[in-house]
Design an enzyme around this catalytic site. Sequence first.
Site, short mmCIF file in Angstrom:
data_model
loop_
_atom_site.label_atom_id
_atom_site.label_comp_id
_atom_site.label_asym_id
_atom_site.label_seq_id
_atom_site.Cartn_x
_atom_site.Cartn_y
_atom_site.Cartn_z
N CYS A 9 0.84 -1.21 0.00
CA CYS A 9 0.00 0.00 0.00
C CYS A 9 0.87 1.26 0.00
O CYS A 9 1.69 1.47 0.91
CB CYS A 9 -0.93 -0.01 1.22
SG CYS A 9 -1.87 1.53 1.40
N CYS A 12 0.38 3.34 3.21
CA CYS A 12 1.01 2.69 4.37
C CYS A 12 2.52 2.95 4.34
O CYS A 12 3.14 3.18 5.39
CB CYS A 12 0.71 1.20 4.40
SG CYS A 12 -1.00 0.78 4.87
N ASP A 35 -1.12 16.39 -2.37
CA ASP A 35 -1.31 15.46 -3.48
C ASP A 35 -0.24 15.75 -4.53
O ASP A 35 0.06 16.91 -4.83
CB ASP A 35 -2.71 15.65 -4.07
CG ASP A 35 -3.10 14.53 -5.01
OD1 ASP A 35 -2.45 14.38 -6.07
OD2 ASP A 35 -4.06 13.82 -4.71
N HIS A 51 -4.63 1.12 8.19
CA HIS A 51 -5.10 0.79 6.85
C HIS A 51 -6.55 0.32 6.86
O HIS A 51 -6.89 -0.65 7.52
CB HIS A 51 -4.23 -0.30 6.21
CG HIS A 51 -4.63 -0.61 4.80
ND1 HIS A 51 -4.09 0.06 3.73
CD2 HIS A 51 -5.54 -1.47 4.30
CE1 HIS A 51 -4.65 -0.40 2.62
NE2 HIS A 51 -5.53 -1.33 2.95
N ASN A 90 -13.34 9.24 -2.45
CA ASN A 90 -13.67 8.39 -3.58
C ASN A 90 -13.70 6.95 -3.07
O ASN A 90 -12.72 6.50 -2.48
CB ASN A 90 -12.64 8.53 -4.70
CG ASN A 90 -12.61 9.92 -5.28
OD1 ASN A 90 -13.62 10.59 -5.39
ND2 ASN A 90 -11.42 10.38 -5.62
N THR A 98 -8.00 5.26 -6.62
CA THR A 98 -6.86 4.57 -7.24
C THR A 98 -5.89 4.02 -6.21
O THR A 98 -5.06 3.18 -6.54
CB THR A 98 -6.09 5.50 -8.20
OG1 THR A 98 -5.65 6.65 -7.47
CG2 THR A 98 -6.98 5.94 -9.37
N HIS A 101 -6.52 2.71 0.16
CA HIS A 101 -6.34 3.09 1.56
C HIS A 101 -7.24 4.30 1.72
O HIS A 101 -7.12 5.27 0.96
CB HIS A 101 -4.87 3.45 1.81
CG HIS A 101 -4.51 3.79 3.22
ND1 HIS A 101 -3.55 3.08 3.90
CD2 HIS A 101 -4.96 4.74 4.07
CE1 HIS A 101 -3.42 3.60 5.13
NE2 HIS A 101 -4.28 4.62 5.24
N HIS A 103 -8.93 7.67 2.18
CA HIS A 103 -8.33 9.00 2.21
C HIS A 103 -9.35 10.04 1.79
O HIS A 103 -10.21 9.80 0.97
CB HIS A 103 -7.08 9.09 1.34
CG HIS A 103 -7.29 8.73 -0.10
ND1 HIS A 103 -7.44 7.42 -0.54
CD2 HIS A 103 -7.34 9.50 -1.21
CE1 HIS A 103 -7.58 7.42 -1.85
NE2 HIS A 103 -7.52 8.67 -2.29
#
Length: 117
Positions: A9, A12, A35, A51, A90, A98, A101, A103
């Site tokens: 991940c 992670c 981002d 996670h 999302n 995408t 995890h 967010h």
Amino acid sequence: MTGEAENDCLFCKIVAGQIPATIVRETETTLAFRDINPQAPTHVLVIPKAHYKNAAELAAGAPQLAADVLAATQAVADDEKLDSYRTVFNTGAGAGQTVWHAHAHVLGGRGLEWPPG
């Protein structure tokens, strides 16, 4: 197992310090970073350090942690001096997730029309 770091991940790995990120805020349970492909002048991701695959899994499995993520989004907006901003989760590939995890995207710094894209 839910809540435990996953070796493959991306987020992670950022939490573990294995991948660099521009961190703007950190709490005991959350991490916020810029981002790398910003969609607005301010585009910060806020993640739980634990996670969870998506926002729904996070809310069901760790409601206090979900609240911590939301509180961190407000703190980021305050730090960034945003009087208006959008918080987006999302959930699922069809919605544009995408990284698997949970967010939140904090977007601001320009007018954000509705509905988006």
